[in-house]
Design an enzyme around this catalytic site. Structure first.
Site, PDB file in Angstrom:
ATOM      1  N   SER A 104       0.835  -1.211   0.000  1.00 41.87           N
ATOM      2  CA  SER A 104       0.000   0.000   0.000  1.00 41.87           C
ATOM      3  C   SER A 104       0.867   1.259   0.000  1.00 41.87           C
ATOM      4  CB  SER A 104      -0.875  -0.010   1.257  1.00 41.87           C
ATOM      5  OG  SER A 104      -1.510   1.234   1.433  1.00 41.87           O
ATOM      6  N   TYR A 127      -1.871   5.765  -4.287  1.00 37.26           N
ATOM      7  CA  TYR A 127      -2.840   6.842  -4.109  1.00 37.26           C
ATOM      8  C   TYR A 127      -2.114   8.098  -4.583  1.00 37.26           C
ATOM      9  CZ  TYR A 127      -5.978   4.155  -1.027  1.00 37.26           C
ATOM     10  OH  TYR A 127      -6.862   3.245  -0.510  1.00 37.26           O
ATOM     11  N   THR A 153      -5.208   2.903  -7.507  1.00 40.62           N
ATOM     12  CA  THR A 153      -6.546   2.698  -6.939  1.00 40.62           C
ATOM     13  C   THR A 153      -7.464   3.800  -7.452  1.00 40.62           C
ATOM     14  OG1 THR A 153      -5.603   1.580  -5.043  1.00 40.62           O
ATOM     15  CG2 THR A 153      -7.829   2.454  -4.774  1.00 40.62           C
ATOM     16  N   LYS A 223      -7.165  -0.381 -10.239  1.00 42.12           N
ATOM     17  CA  LYS A 223      -7.943  -1.139  -9.241  1.00 42.12           C
ATOM     18  C   LYS A 223      -9.217  -0.374  -8.880  1.00 42.12           C
ATOM     19  CE  LYS A 223      -7.282  -2.974  -4.497  1.00 42.12           C
ATOM     20  NZ  LYS A 223      -7.873  -2.040  -3.526  1.00 42.12           N
ATOM     21  N   HIS A 247     -13.221  -2.311  -3.195  1.00 42.13           N
ATOM     22  CA  HIS A 247     -12.414  -1.857  -2.062  1.00 42.13           C
ATOM     23  C   HIS A 247     -12.880  -2.530  -0.773  1.00 42.13           C
ATOM     24  CE1 HIS A 247      -9.440   1.595  -1.353  1.00 42.13           C
ATOM     25  NE2 HIS A 247      -9.529   1.017  -0.175  1.00 42.13           N
TER      26      HIS A 247
HETATM   27  C1  FNR Z   1      -7.902  -1.967   2.322  1.00 41.70           C
HETATM   28  N1  FNR Z   1      -7.871  -1.812   0.931  1.00 41.70           N
HETATM   29  C2  FNR Z   1      -6.962  -0.925   0.381  1.00 41.70           C
HETATM   30  N2  FNR Z   1      -6.879  -0.799  -0.976  1.00 41.70           N
HETATM   31  C3  FNR Z   1      -5.966   0.032  -1.541  1.00 41.70           C
HETATM   32  O1  FNR Z   1      -5.919   0.123  -2.766  1.00 41.70           O
HETATM   33  N3  FNR Z   1      -5.097   0.740  -0.740  1.00 41.70           N
HETATM   34  C4  FNR Z   1      -5.113   0.673   0.615  1.00 41.70           C
HETATM   35  O2  FNR Z   1      -4.308   1.298   1.303  1.00 41.70           O
HETATM   36  C5  FNR Z   1      -6.100  -0.165   1.215  1.00 41.70           C
HETATM   37  N4  FNR Z   1      -6.214  -0.249   2.578  1.00 41.70           N
HETATM   38  C6  FNR Z   1      -7.077  -1.142   3.132  1.00 41.70           C
HETATM   39  C7  FNR Z   1      -7.118  -1.282   4.523  1.00 41.70           C
HETATM   40  C8  FNR Z   1      -7.931  -2.247   5.116  1.00 41.70           C
HETATM   41  C9  FNR Z   1      -7.961  -2.381   6.590  1.00 41.70           C
HETATM   42  C10 FNR Z   1      -8.740  -3.088   4.286  1.00 41.70           C
HETATM   43  C11 FNR Z   1      -9.598  -4.174   4.883  1.00 41.70           C
HETATM   44  C12 FNR Z   1      -8.720  -2.941   2.918  1.00 41.70           C
HETATM   45  C13 FNR Z   1      -8.734  -2.631   0.056  1.00 41.70           C
HETATM   46  C14 FNR Z   1      -8.073  -3.969  -0.310  1.00 41.70           C
HETATM   47  O3  FNR Z   1      -6.979  -3.781  -1.176  1.00 41.70           O
HETATM   48  C15 FNR Z   1      -9.043  -4.929  -1.019  1.00 41.70           C
HETATM   49  O4  FNR Z   1      -9.603  -4.298  -2.138  1.00 41.70           O
HETATM   50  C16 FNR Z   1     -10.160  -5.476  -0.132  1.00 41.70           C
HETATM   51  O5  FNR Z   1      -9.749  -5.604   1.220  1.00 41.70           O
HETATM   52  C17 FNR Z   1     -10.601  -6.844  -0.659  1.00 41.70           C
HETATM   53  O6  FNR Z   1     -11.688  -7.337   0.041  1.00 41.70           O
HETATM   54  P1  FNR Z   1     -11.575  -8.422   1.241  1.00 41.70           P
HETATM   55  O7  FNR Z   1     -10.652  -9.534   0.785  1.00 41.70           O
HETATM   56  O8  FNR Z   1     -11.058  -7.673   2.421  1.00 41.70           O
HETATM   57  O9  FNR Z   1     -12.981  -8.871   1.383  1.00 41.70           O
END
Ligand code: FNR
Length: 353
Positions: A104, A127, A153, A223, A247
């Site tokens: 990330s 980001y 993203t 994404k 997300h």
């Molecule tokens: C995320 N996700 C996420 N996505 C991204 O592009 N940058 C980020 O910094 C984050 N941070 C983040 C923090 C937390 C706590 C969660 C749970 C999720 C989204 C992540 O990449 C992904 O799309 C989802 O978590 C997928 O779904 P599941 O497997 O959690 O159901």
């Protein structure tokens, strides 16, 4: 047998501060998208092939790097909230499993330290910050540290609304940790608008795809795609891959489950670039459905965090290894010996009930 047992989620909940647990598990708004995500994969039924000699089933994948599994680690922020080694533990788990890991932008460890653990390809999630020079410098550092792709993203022009908990305390995160990856690009101390500079830029467009590719020389995967026409728009703007995601239900509540969005995106892309998917994937059968529908790889978000919270590197490693083992097992029973042997004729969507 669910690959990621309910008990893992329960152990993670017991191990984490309640505010951190809420941050990880809750979605935006009324949690509709979070609650639907896994059930949507379970609507698919398999149409297995038989008598296919499945003594050897391989899960190897070439996708901006060579991997031993198509089960990857989705980008998620601030891993030191979950385990003391943070992203270093996650990276060691990815390395042990031969799994693709996406780091990330909101990491609590400098990206160079994470890259040193992986010592091979990995992907960096972007980001775009309001001060674009910070993002430009960061993606160049990622390239120099061995990143083989960027993941832009697209679904987060700003952070989705999550109703606060009763405590409404901030996350237990020091500035030092929260800024670990960008501190070197920030102006000298005393500037009070640092958080402004690194907040998401809500003004970015598909022009950002070309800009990032230019700055870094890396392929850019977008994404947060849930529609075929938007996937095509990103490819026309230079995307080298698209990632179907809502997300984890954390942005627009009631956004479509990825299990339902994936076929539309696969059809629209028609093989031009790889399609990746995440959201609610909790076991090998969920992954098999996604791969058969045309995803090149599937990524896990929360399950990896639950693993980190429960047992650090070993916990994250067990999650990715278990889902990979379940996938391999299910592939053989479906009559497929490798990922190329999966196709949409293996799945049928049944109605609810
Ligand atoms: C995320 N996700 C996420 N996505 C991204 O592009 N940058 C980020 O910094 C984050 N941070 C983040 C923090 C937390 C706590 C969660 C749970 C999720 C989204 C992540 O990449 C992904 O799309 C989802 O978590 C997928 O779904 P599941 O497997 O959690 O159901």
């Amino acid at each position: 047998m669910p690959l990621v047992e309910g008990s893992l989620e329960a152990s993670a909940k017991a191990a984490l501060d309640p505010d951190v647990w809420h941050y990880v598990n809750r979605g935006a708004g009324g949690d509709v998208s979070v609650d639907e995500a896994t059930a949507a994969w379970r609507r698919y039924r398999f149409r297995p092939r038989v008598l296919r000699d499945v003594r050897r089933v391989e899960t190897d994948l070439d996708l901006f790097g060579h991997w031993r599994t198509p089960i990857g680690i989705a980008p998620s922020a601030f891993h030191r909230l979950y385990t003391p080694d943070g992203e270093l533990a996650t990276a060691a788990a990815a390395l042990a499993c031969g799994a693709p890991m996406v780091l990330s932008s909101r990491t609590t460890t400098r990206l160079e330290e994470v890259a040193a653990v992986i010592n091979g390809p990995w992907w960096f999630q972007v980001y775009v910050m309001r001060e674009p020079s910070i993002t430009a410098a960061t993606v160049r550092r990622a390239r120099d540290a061995g990143a083989s792709a960027l993941v832009l993203t697209g679904d987060t022009p700003y952070v989705g609304y999550v109703p606060p908990t009763g405590t409404a305390r901030p996350l237990p995160l020091t500035d030092e940790l929260a800024l670990a990856n960008v501190a070197e690009h920030l102006p000298a101390a005393g500037v009070d608008d640092i958080w402004e500079l690194i907040d998401q830029d809500a003004g970015i467009t598909t022009d950002t795809i070309g800009w990032l590719a230019n700055e870094s020389g890396l392929p850019v995967i977008v994404k947060g795609i849930l529609r075929g026409d938007e996937a095509v728009r990103c490819v026309e703007a230079g995307a080298s891959g698209v990632w179907v995601s809502n997300h984890g239900g954390r942005q627009l509540d009631r956004a479509l489950p990825t299990a339902q969005a994936l076929p539309d995106v696969v059809n629209a892309i028609a093989g031009q670039v790889p399609v990746i998917v995440d959201g609610g994937i909790r076991c090998g059968a969920d992954a098999l459905a996604a791969l058969a529908l045309g995803a090149s790889a599937v990524f896990l978000g929360r399950p990896v965090i639950w693993g980190l919270a429960t047992d650090g590197q070993a916990g994250a490693e067990r999650v990715v290894a278990a889902v990979t083992d379940q996938l391999r097992h299910a592939m053989g029973l479906a009559g497929a010996v490798d990922l190329a042997g999966l196709d949409p004729s293996l799945v049928l969507r049944v109605s609810a009930g």
